[in-house]
Motif scaffolding. Structure first.
Motif, mmCIF file in Angstrom:
data_model
loop_
_atom_site.group_PDB
_atom_site.id
_atom_site.type_symbol
_atom_site.label_atom_id
_atom_site.label_comp_id
_atom_site.label_asym_id
_atom_site.label_seq_id
_atom_site.Cartn_x
_atom_site.Cartn_y
_atom_site.Cartn_z
ATOM 1 N N ALA A 24 -61.989 -57.499 -26.364
ATOM 2 C CA ALA A 24 -61.560 -57.575 -27.760
ATOM 3 C C ALA A 24 -62.278 -58.702 -28.498
ATOM 4 O O ALA A 24 -62.678 -58.551 -29.660
ATOM 5 C CB ALA A 24 -60.048 -57.775 -27.828
ATOM 6 N N THR A 25 -62.458 -59.822 -27.815
ATOM 7 C CA THR A 25 -63.155 -60.950 -28.439
ATOM 8 C C THR A 25 -64.582 -60.576 -28.809
ATOM 9 O O THR A 25 -65.035 -60.803 -29.940
ATOM 10 C CB THR A 25 -63.160 -62.160 -27.489
ATOM 11 O OG1 THR A 25 -61.816 -62.536 -27.192
ATOM 12 C CG2 THR A 25 -63.894 -63.336 -28.119
ATOM 13 N N TYR A 26 -65.289 -59.985 -27.842
ATOM 14 C CA TYR A 26 -66.677 -59.612 -28.111
ATOM 15 C C TYR A 26 -66.767 -58.439 -29.080
ATOM 16 O O TYR A 26 -67.751 -58.320 -29.818
ATOM 17 C CB TYR A 26 -67.391 -59.290 -26.803
ATOM 18 C CG TYR A 26 -67.685 -60.516 -25.978
ATOM 19 C CD1 TYR A 26 -68.603 -61.465 -26.416
ATOM 20 C CD2 TYR A 26 -67.026 -60.744 -24.773
ATOM 21 C CE1 TYR A 26 -68.865 -62.603 -25.671
ATOM 22 C CE2 TYR A 26 -67.279 -61.875 -24.025
ATOM 23 C CZ TYR A 26 -68.203 -62.801 -24.473
ATOM 24 O OH TYR A 26 -68.455 -63.930 -23.733
ATOM 25 N N ALA A 27 -65.763 -57.572 -29.087
ATOM 26 C CA ALA A 27 -65.769 -56.457 -30.032
ATOM 27 C C ALA A 27 -65.725 -56.967 -31.467
ATOM 28 O O ALA A 27 -66.438 -56.464 -32.344
ATOM 29 C CB ALA A 27 -64.589 -55.529 -29.754
ATOM 30 N N VAL A 28 -64.896 -57.965 -31.711
ATOM 31 C CA VAL A 28 -64.815 -58.541 -33.059
ATOM 32 C C VAL A 28 -66.142 -59.196 -33.440
ATOM 33 O O VAL A 28 -66.669 -58.993 -34.544
ATOM 34 C CB VAL A 28 -63.663 -59.560 -33.139
ATOM 35 C CG1 VAL A 28 -63.691 -60.297 -34.474
ATOM 36 C CG2 VAL A 28 -62.327 -58.860 -32.949
ATOM 37 N N ILE A 29 -66.705 -59.966 -32.504
ATOM 38 C CA ILE A 29 -67.975 -60.652 -32.788
ATOM 39 C C ILE A 29 -69.089 -59.643 -33.035
ATOM 40 O O ILE A 29 -69.849 -59.740 -34.015
ATOM 41 C CB ILE A 29 -68.342 -61.587 -31.624
ATOM 42 C CG1 ILE A 29 -67.302 -62.703 -31.491
ATOM 43 C CG2 ILE A 29 -69.734 -62.178 -31.823
ATOM 44 C CD1 ILE A 29 -67.494 -63.578 -30.270
ATOM 45 N N PHE A 30 -69.203 -58.647 -32.152
ATOM 46 C CA PHE A 30 -70.276 -57.664 -32.279
ATOM 47 C C PHE A 30 -70.103 -56.801 -33.523
ATOM 48 O O PHE A 30 -71.084 -56.393 -34.143
ATOM 49 C CB PHE A 30 -70.331 -56.785 -31.029
ATOM 50 C CG PHE A 30 -70.988 -57.449 -29.849
ATOM 51 C CD1 PHE A 30 -71.131 -58.822 -29.795
ATOM 52 C CD2 PHE A 30 -71.456 -56.698 -28.783
ATOM 53 C CE1 PHE A 30 -71.729 -59.445 -28.718
ATOM 54 C CE2 PHE A 30 -72.064 -57.303 -27.694
ATOM 55 C CZ PHE A 30 -72.196 -58.685 -27.662
ATOM 56 N N ALA A 31 -68.861 -56.503 -33.880
ATOM 57 C CA ALA A 31 -68.624 -55.707 -35.087
ATOM 58 C C ALA A 31 -69.089 -56.459 -36.329
ATOM 59 O O ALA A 31 -69.729 -55.882 -37.222
ATOM 60 C CB ALA A 31 -67.145 -55.351 -35.197
ATOM 61 N N LEU A 32 -68.788 -57.740 -36.377
ATOM 62 C CA LEU A 32 -69.246 -58.548 -37.513
ATOM 63 C C LEU A 32 -70.767 -58.620 -37.557
ATOM 64 O O LEU A 32 -71.375 -58.526 -38.632
ATOM 65 C CB LEU A 32 -68.643 -59.952 -37.425
ATOM 66 C CG LEU A 32 -67.125 -60.051 -37.607
ATOM 67 C CD1 LEU A 32 -66.654 -61.488 -37.393
ATOM 68 C CD2 LEU A 32 -66.719 -59.555 -38.990
ATOM 69 N N VAL A 33 -71.389 -58.763 -36.385
ATOM 70 C CA VAL A 33 -72.855 -58.804 -36.324
ATOM 71 C C VAL A 33 -73.447 -57.474 -36.784
ATOM 72 O O VAL A 33 -74.430 -57.439 -37.543
ATOM 73 C CB VAL A 33 -73.322 -59.144 -34.897
ATOM 74 C CG1 VAL A 33 -74.828 -58.964 -34.761
ATOM 75 C CG2 VAL A 33 -72.934 -60.568 -34.534
ATOM 76 N N ALA A 34 -72.859 -56.356 -36.334
ATOM 77 C CA ALA A 34 -73.369 -55.039 -36.703
ATOM 78 C C ALA A 34 -73.256 -54.800 -38.205
ATOM 79 O O ALA A 34 -74.196 -54.305 -38.845
ATOM 80 C CB ALA A 34 -72.612 -53.953 -35.937
ATOM 81 N N ILE A 35 -72.117 -55.151 -38.771
ATOM 82 C CA ILE A 35 -71.927 -54.945 -40.210
ATOM 83 C C ILE A 35 -72.875 -55.834 -41.010
ATOM 84 O O ILE A 35 -73.498 -55.390 -41.993
ATOM 85 C CB ILE A 35 -70.460 -55.220 -40.590
ATOM 86 C CG1 ILE A 35 -69.551 -54.170 -39.935
ATOM 87 C CG2 ILE A 35 -70.285 -55.212 -42.101
ATOM 88 C CD1 ILE A 35 -68.075 -54.455 -40.096
ATOM 89 N N LEU A 36 -73.015 -57.085 -40.591
ATOM 90 C CA LEU A 36 -73.915 -58.001 -41.290
ATOM 91 C C LEU A 36 -75.362 -57.525 -41.188
ATOM 92 O O LEU A 36 -76.110 -57.553 -42.180
ATOM 93 C CB LEU A 36 -73.778 -59.407 -40.708
ATOM 94 C CG LEU A 36 -74.614 -60.507 -41.374
ATOM 95 C CD1 LEU A 36 -74.221 -60.660 -42.835
ATOM 96 C CD2 LEU A 36 -74.441 -61.832 -40.635
#
Length: 236
Positions: A24-36
């Motif tokens: 879950a932690t990495y999902a949030v980080i990776f999602a923000l990176v993908a959107i950015l």
């Protein structure tokens, strides 16, 4: 190396809970990176591709990258060694794409799909498709998602399949590969009813015993069992 999982197991935390917290932690980080990344790259590099579709594609790749990291980590006991080998493994998983470099879009589709079980290869196929479409000034949109012989929509689906395969493989190998901590389960543990029932289910069936009181050893799944409960060879 810090034995966090073993410490949490002693405190009563189930291994899947710790893994879910990491995911879950990495999902949030990776999602923000993908959107950015989508917001930055789409207007400049992929102007004719739909922004939301491009973001969804990056999210699919990120969804496969997280369990892939768990899978690679299952082979290592030391974080430093894993951090060194990991990038080389990702680079090697891109190489199958170049086997098909001279093939047309509608050729060797079966082999391309098989190669796309490696998430970096699937990502490279998709990136090449997006670049080709942009070169023709006909970017991919939701309406044209499945127009190509090996389409972006299919590649996104394969990335999600990869995520499931990697997660299952990481879960399995994390329990059977020998490490310095805990006792690995035998390779056939997934076929044992005792594993799926758990300690409480085994007790209800009349098979449960107080393993801790009888000098049990900690198993890789976070439970405790007597030597021989899983048919393990002594000393494993």
């Amino acid at each position: 190396e810090t034995r966090t999982q073993e410490l949490m197991s002693i405190m009563g935390l189930q291994p899947w809970t710790l893994a879910a917290a990491h995911a879950a932690t990495y999902a949030v980080i990776f999602a923000l990176v993908a959107i950015l990344a989508a917001v930055i790259l789409q207007p400049v590099v992929f102007p004719t591709t739909d922004l939301t579709l491009f973001a969804a594609f990056l999210l699919c790749f990120m969804a496969a990258a997280i369990p892939l990291g768990f899978l690679i980590a299952a082979f290592f006991s030391r974080a430093r060694l894993a951090s060194i080998v990991g990038p080389f493994a990702l680079f090697a998983m891109v190489m199958p794409r170049y086997v098909f470099f001279q093939t047309a879009e509608d050729q060797a589709l079966g082999m391309k799909r098989a190669a796309s079980l490696l998430a970096p290869t699937a990502f490279t196929f998709a990136a090449d498709l997006l670049a080709t479409r942009e070169g023709a000034e006909q970017g991919v949109t939701w309406e044209t998602l499945y127009d190509d012989p090996f389409s972006l929509g299919e590649l996104m689906g394969l990335l999600l399949v990869d995520a499931g395969v990697y997660a299952a493989a990481a879960w399995y190998l994390g329990r059977v590969l020998p490490t310095a901590h805990g006792t690995p389960l035998p390779w056939w543990f997934i076929f044992s009813l005792k594993f799926w029932r758990g300690p409480r289910g085994a007790d209800a069936a009349g098979d449960g015993r107080d393993a801790t009181a009888s000098g049990g050893t900690e198993m890789r799944d976070g439970t405790r069992g007597r030597e021989g409960d899983w048919g393990c060879v002594a000393g494993v």
